[in-house]
Design a protein around this motif. Sequence first.
Motif, PDB file in Angstrom:
ATOM      1  N   LYS A  85       0.861  -1.178   0.000  1.00  0.00           N
ATOM      2  CA  LYS A  85       0.000   0.000   0.000  1.00  0.00           C
ATOM      3  C   LYS A  85       0.899   1.230   0.000  1.00  0.00           C
ATOM      4  O   LYS A  85       1.812   1.339   0.821  1.00  0.00           O
ATOM      5  N   ARG A  88      -0.370   7.167  -0.581  1.00  0.00           N
ATOM      6  CA  ARG A  88      -1.674   7.762  -0.896  1.00  0.00           C
ATOM      7  C   ARG A  88      -2.832   6.828  -0.551  1.00  0.00           C
ATOM      8  O   ARG A  88      -3.986   7.178  -0.728  1.00  0.00           O
ATOM      9  N   ASN A  90      -3.255   3.779  -2.034  1.00  0.00           N
ATOM     10  CA  ASN A  90      -3.527   2.866  -3.150  1.00  0.00           C
ATOM     11  C   ASN A  90      -2.766   1.557  -2.964  1.00  0.00           C
ATOM     12  O   ASN A  90      -1.650   1.546  -2.439  1.00  0.00           O
ATOM     13  N   TRP A 113      -3.003  -2.026  -9.905  1.00  0.00           N
ATOM     14  CA  TRP A 113      -3.246  -1.193  -8.735  1.00  0.00           C
ATOM     15  C   TRP A 113      -4.736  -1.040  -8.507  1.00  0.00           C
ATOM     16  O   TRP A 113      -5.553  -1.266  -9.391  1.00  0.00           O
ATOM     17  N   SER A 114      -5.087  -0.672  -7.279  1.00  0.00           N
ATOM     18  CA  SER A 114      -6.487  -0.548  -6.892  1.00  0.00           C
ATOM     19  C   SER A 114      -6.593   0.444  -5.742  1.00  0.00           C
ATOM     20  O   SER A 114      -5.668   0.577  -4.937  1.00  0.00           O
ATOM     21  N   GLU A 115      -7.718   1.136  -5.665  1.00  0.00           N
ATOM     22  CA  GLU A 115      -7.934   2.060  -4.553  1.00  0.00           C
ATOM     23  C   GLU A 115      -8.325   1.347  -3.273  1.00  0.00           C
ATOM     24  O   GLU A 115      -8.128   1.863  -2.181  1.00  0.00           O
ATOM     25  N   ASP A 116      -8.920   0.135  -3.398  1.00  0.00           N
ATOM     26  CA  ASP A 116      -9.395  -0.566  -2.205  1.00  0.00           C
ATOM     27  C   ASP A 116      -8.750  -1.947  -1.984  1.00  0.00           C
ATOM     28  O   ASP A 116      -9.040  -2.601  -0.998  1.00  0.00           O
TER      29      ASP A 116
END
Length: 119
Positions: A85, A88, A90, A113-116
Amino acid sequence: MISKDEGRTWTAPRTISPRKNPAPLLTLSGSTYLYYGADGLGIPTPTCSDRGISMTHCPSEVAECAPPNDILTFDHTGEDPSVFKDHRGNYHMLFNALPYRCVPKHQQGGHAWSEDGFN
């Protein structure tokens, strides 16, 4: 295995994932997400391999992990994930994007990549 006395004693070992090469991602809440490679995940064709990356969740260091669901994390072949992680918030995964049956083995590194961490 867990040690609460700086490695002098350890709990009995236990299997946390029956899948190959799990990549743990520890969370601040104490839970762990395990990303792993598995065969037969229904990767869209054309593809050189049916090996993809999925994940499972372990709610704490003492609770049993959820059984692997073998749901494809993203639509690409892959194995040997490593997850982190960034500052930011991400999630990033580095992985072998051309597993065992894929040839030639040039430029086989992958990044997702992923925000969650899930989608």
